[in-house]
Design a protein around this motif. Structure first.
Motif, mmCIF file in Angstrom:
data_model
loop_
_atom_site.group_PDB
_atom_site.id
_atom_site.type_symbol
_atom_site.label_atom_id
_atom_site.label_comp_id
_atom_site.label_asym_id
_atom_site.label_seq_id
_atom_site.Cartn_x
_atom_site.Cartn_y
_atom_site.Cartn_z
ATOM 1 N N THR A 275 15.190 -6.671 7.908
ATOM 2 C CA THR A 275 14.289 -6.140 6.886
ATOM 3 C C THR A 275 13.294 -7.186 6.406
ATOM 4 O O THR A 275 13.686 -8.274 5.996
ATOM 5 C CB THR A 275 15.121 -5.642 5.688
ATOM 6 O OG1 THR A 275 16.111 -4.736 6.166
ATOM 7 C CG2 THR A 275 14.235 -4.966 4.658
ATOM 8 N N PHE B 137 8.817 -3.531 0.345
ATOM 9 C CA PHE B 137 7.734 -3.116 -0.545
ATOM 10 C C PHE B 137 7.639 -1.599 -0.590
ATOM 11 O O PHE B 137 7.444 -0.996 -1.644
ATOM 12 C CB PHE B 137 6.422 -3.713 -0.041
ATOM 13 C CG PHE B 137 5.196 -3.290 -0.804
ATOM 14 C CD1 PHE B 137 4.847 -3.922 -1.976
ATOM 15 C CD2 PHE B 137 4.397 -2.255 -0.334
ATOM 16 C CE1 PHE B 137 3.709 -3.530 -2.677
ATOM 17 C CE2 PHE B 137 3.263 -1.858 -1.029
ATOM 18 C CZ PHE B 137 2.913 -2.501 -2.204
ATOM 19 N N ILE B 138 7.790 -0.974 0.555
ATOM 20 C CA ILE B 138 7.704 0.482 0.613
ATOM 21 C C ILE B 138 8.957 1.125 0.035
ATOM 22 O O ILE B 138 8.879 2.066 -0.753
ATOM 23 C CB ILE B 138 7.479 0.936 2.074
ATOM 24 C CG1 ILE B 138 6.052 0.583 2.477
ATOM 25 C CG2 ILE B 138 7.731 2.428 2.248
ATOM 26 C CD1 ILE B 138 5.777 0.761 3.944
ATOM 27 N N GLY B 139 10.125 0.593 0.425
ATOM 28 C CA GLY B 139 11.386 1.188 -0.020
ATOM 29 C C GLY B 139 11.738 0.851 -1.463
ATOM 30 O O GLY B 139 12.549 1.538 -2.082
ATOM 31 N N ARG B 140 11.123 -0.207 -2.009
ATOM 32 C CA ARG B 140 11.319 -0.601 -3.412
ATOM 33 C C ARG B 140 12.779 -0.823 -3.775
ATOM 34 O O ARG B 140 13.225 -0.443 -4.878
ATOM 35 C CB ARG B 140 10.696 0.445 -4.339
ATOM 36 C CG ARG B 140 9.187 0.517 -4.192
ATOM 37 C CD ARG B 140 8.559 1.451 -5.177
ATOM 38 N NE ARG B 140 7.121 1.236 -5.262
ATOM 39 C CZ ARG B 140 6.363 1.731 -6.226
ATOM 40 N NH1 ARG B 140 6.890 2.466 -7.175
ATOM 41 N NH2 ARG B 140 5.071 1.487 -6.253
ATOM 42 N N ARG B 141 13.506 -1.420 -2.864
ATOM 43 C CA ARG B 141 14.903 -1.714 -3.145
ATOM 44 C C ARG B 141 15.374 -2.784 -2.183
ATOM 45 O O ARG B 141 14.704 -3.091 -1.203
ATOM 46 C CB ARG B 141 15.732 -0.455 -2.984
ATOM 47 C CG ARG B 141 15.655 0.109 -1.592
ATOM 48 C CD ARG B 141 16.290 1.476 -1.532
ATOM 49 N NE ARG B 141 16.165 1.941 -0.149
ATOM 50 C CZ ARG B 141 16.513 3.144 0.268
ATOM 51 N NH1 ARG B 141 16.990 4.020 -0.583
ATOM 52 N NH2 ARG B 141 16.386 3.476 1.526
ATOM 53 N N VAL C 126 7.439 -5.834 4.208
ATOM 54 C CA VAL C 126 6.740 -4.551 4.313
ATOM 55 C C VAL C 126 7.710 -3.412 4.004
ATOM 56 O O VAL C 126 7.432 -2.541 3.170
ATOM 57 C CB VAL C 126 6.126 -4.362 5.714
ATOM 58 C CG1 VAL C 126 5.741 -2.910 5.963
ATOM 59 C CG2 VAL C 126 4.914 -5.269 5.884
ATOM 60 N N GLU C 127 8.837 -3.434 4.670
ATOM 61 C CA GLU C 127 9.829 -2.383 4.462
ATOM 62 C C GLU C 127 10.354 -2.400 3.021
ATOM 63 O O GLU C 127 10.549 -1.345 2.403
ATOM 64 C CB GLU C 127 10.971 -2.604 5.458
ATOM 65 C CG GLU C 127 11.862 -1.432 5.670
ATOM 66 C CD GLU C 127 13.024 -1.769 6.607
ATOM 67 O OE1 GLU C 127 14.123 -1.281 6.332
ATOM 68 O OE2 GLU C 127 12.830 -2.508 7.596
#
Lengths: 265, 265, 265, 265
Positions: C153, C159-163, C156-157
């Protein structure tokens, strides 16, 4: 030779949740359903809709708490089984409309960037010979290794890592076929011989059978070598694994167990 | 109000090459083709096939050398135009089979990873209100900036970079709608007001119109704000830009020129 | 206030394998090692080398079979602790050579594509104010959720998933700081208050302290809010998590257990 | 044999902008600078800082408007030139601290996922033989094709597409070397024979020269085959192209022109 299928799985939903299921043998000409029995837990809503390209059905449920699925069926595959390598390429301009979408990139199969690779590696072949060459290349370069991939893994990662499970083998075959201008799709299925026994996934390619009138048709190919097309029972098809899962949950679910048994009887 | 379309493009093929074209207004109930004229260079083969979901046609050609396309049409859009925000969410278990595939991840729209974002950002809304909120969010956070994206750019990159062209705006809207369990697809179209004039792309979402019997239907949304649904002429639809391009070449092509003019008359 | 650290972990190597370890408090001016004790299983080879930027040491071992690490230390952090928001931006042309590499993209922190985002979201701020704003933004938009990310991870991932976990929070902060032209690096550390207790990771940014001669220096920031810079004990630093792991194995290893306890005494 | 270098480039900055330049031959023992002349446009600020690992210098400028760089130098490379294939693998536990970071994944060189590939393809080789095998593999499988890659292209995409320019060849070689536990870094350089003449990029690997006391050292390798190590003039090094560019602009810049000429005299 009839195939006897038993599959069951269970999951828990903490609150009312929509879930999409697809686990039954598809009622299509190439496989005769001799008997089938689906037992589902009670649900607030339950609706059947045709699945992709009208192959099989998806079941929408809305439920809460423990949900169990129990499926038994006896199915007789009756498909034609030409040798893949004997099939001819269908020229793109002869492809029917319904095959065209399976030439295009999908979530886990970004085929366009693989064109130089297929030209270099399989350059002397076309059509069924190309597909057979791709299948052998995967079979001889990949290691079947559960636990090395997950739901985010796509064909790029599998191609580089050269390992994975049936899902990953199918994605790579689909990708390399599309990069060769051969329509290819992903098939969820039951098949005896899958080890460990589980839902299986293979690929299907659109090729021309010169011995058959009309000619263009879908043909099963399993790069893992575990499933015989003659004994494979299709559940459904899609662009790739994003489209055809036995369980898609629109909200959190706690997956409890699954078991699959498939036997040629 | 009829829309007058003129589009033309040309390319050169160094050797006999298969090419897929899709540039004509689709013959579908929601838009009446008052007149249309397609002029193509001569080709070795030329065949029309139905395009995705039977919306419009794709034209297969096999040709060599200079190939020119010239298209003129007058089209009267006649679609219902409810306010997006007034439309209701269709519960997943009520969705017809043909809408289901547009909930799933596709090549440029990997929606699943955006679920926490849409919950956090648009959590109080559902259905058409959610779509309107997504459209406003994109419109107010993105910059329309040709040259910052290309054919490899997907919704993840566009979401982070917050800029792009119509293709990228549509990809982000489609992605965020699917992450909200709203079926969404990509629409290639002609529309007046696109600046600079070009083929345009917008999104379409499947929502429930409580004032209409049956209810579930596709509704156009343009996050760029350039196209009016009332004046939009659909060419075709797909999961994302991978599926619906005015020109897909199965072999090298030398693109020479294109021009598009669309006017409400 | 001294910090008492106990950490231990164990793994098994089926055959002689090279392994890189980095788990000890770094001997650097900003933290005084009051006492320390490292016990390692016997190894065929064991060599210490300076770690990145001479902060801490890496231990190379070559071993086979069960390998256990047991570490105890008492460490007194003595670093300056200015309020982050009070620190000034260092103009790029004033940055010393050793800070420059921490402006660039790294494996898990591809900062360049985030420039429009930081401009839009934090546009009115620079320097320490910008970093504080980024920290608050992450803290208020992210959910600390073990199990949602893994070693692949990246920012980018996340930042998008916010977790994610500390590693992911640090990657996002490092990425957004670099996108703001603020050198930022990844810090592996021990800190009391980490829940569940474990090796911890935070970020460090290079800013100007106007009250200190020379000015430019590295300052700790923890977007998870779990670690106090005053009580943080650095193990090592790197561009991102690719550079600084307590265990990097050059061959298969079977990880058995780890436990970490950190207390302010 | 001295190498004569002339390079110049120019760009325009709409407003005062910080820019990092790195274009001069590095003053390092392995290459003697016989003469050099750097002419820069006037700048508000101009500062030199040591570049990565103290190899060469970076120049910070802050400027506005037209900025021109003109560089001329005569440089005599004096490095040892053992046959790569004759060099031995350095066991990881013998690697000095400064080489370790070049084993790790970087922005464009995510090496870890390539371990199964290098084992399968180059499994019988180690050390210099492995590097030579990787170089031959790239040389025989890749096509040098300007315009097929850009600044976002990393080793994964290049490996799949099997084409690119010097930057891409170097990324793939660095990646496959690291996946083989051989430290590898990216080298920006000048070299005669580069076609078309331009700034060049190659790889450098850390191997053991059994004929030399101490042994472990960096050795140049060019998978494109265009640059002779004996005639290569190093500008700087980094993990990958993210670290070492002749021009990095912290704000928009309008690039106007560049020209490079390198001759062995």
């Amino acid at each position: 030779m009839p195939i006897t299928i038993k599959s069951s799985f269970a999951f828990e939903l903490d609150r009312p949740t929509d879930v999409l299921l697809q686990f039954e043998a598809a009622k299509i000409p190439e496989q005769r359903i001799l008997s089938s029995d689906t037992i589902l837990s009670e649900a607030e809503h339950c609706a059947r809709v045709p699945a992709q390209d009208d192959i099989g059905e998806r079941i929408w449920i809305r439920a809460e708490g423990l949900f169990e699925v129990d499926y038994r069926a006896e199915v007789e595959p009756e498909r034609l089984l030409p040798e893949i390598a004997s099939l001819e390429m269908l020229a793109p301009h002869d492809m029917p409309g319904e095959a065209v979408q399976y030439l295009f990139d999908s979530r886990y199969c970004p085929a366009d960037q693989f064109q130089p690779f297929v030209e270099a590696e399989f350059g002397g072949t076309t059509g069924g010979e190309r597909v057979a060459a791709i299948r052998e290349w995967i079979a001889s370069h990949f290691t079947y290794q559960p636990g090395t991939s997950d739901a985010r893994t796509g064909a790029v990662e599998s191609f580089i890592g050269r390992r994975g499970i049936c899902r990953d083998y199918a994605h790579v075959l689909v990708t390399l076929a599309r990069a060769s201008t051969i329509p290819a799709r992903y098939v969820a299925c039951y098949a005896p011989g899958v080890e460990p026994p589980d839902f299986h996934a293979i690929a299907e390619v659109f090729l021309n059978d010169p011995t058959t009138p009309g000619g263009g048709a879908w043909h099963l190919v399993d790069a893992t070598g575990m499933a015989e097309p003659a004994q494979t029972v299709k559940i459904g098809i899609g662009r790739d694994a994003a489209d055809v899962s036995f369980l898609t949950s629109f909200g959190a679910n706690n997956f409890l167990r699954s078991s699959v048994s498939v036997e040629a009887t």
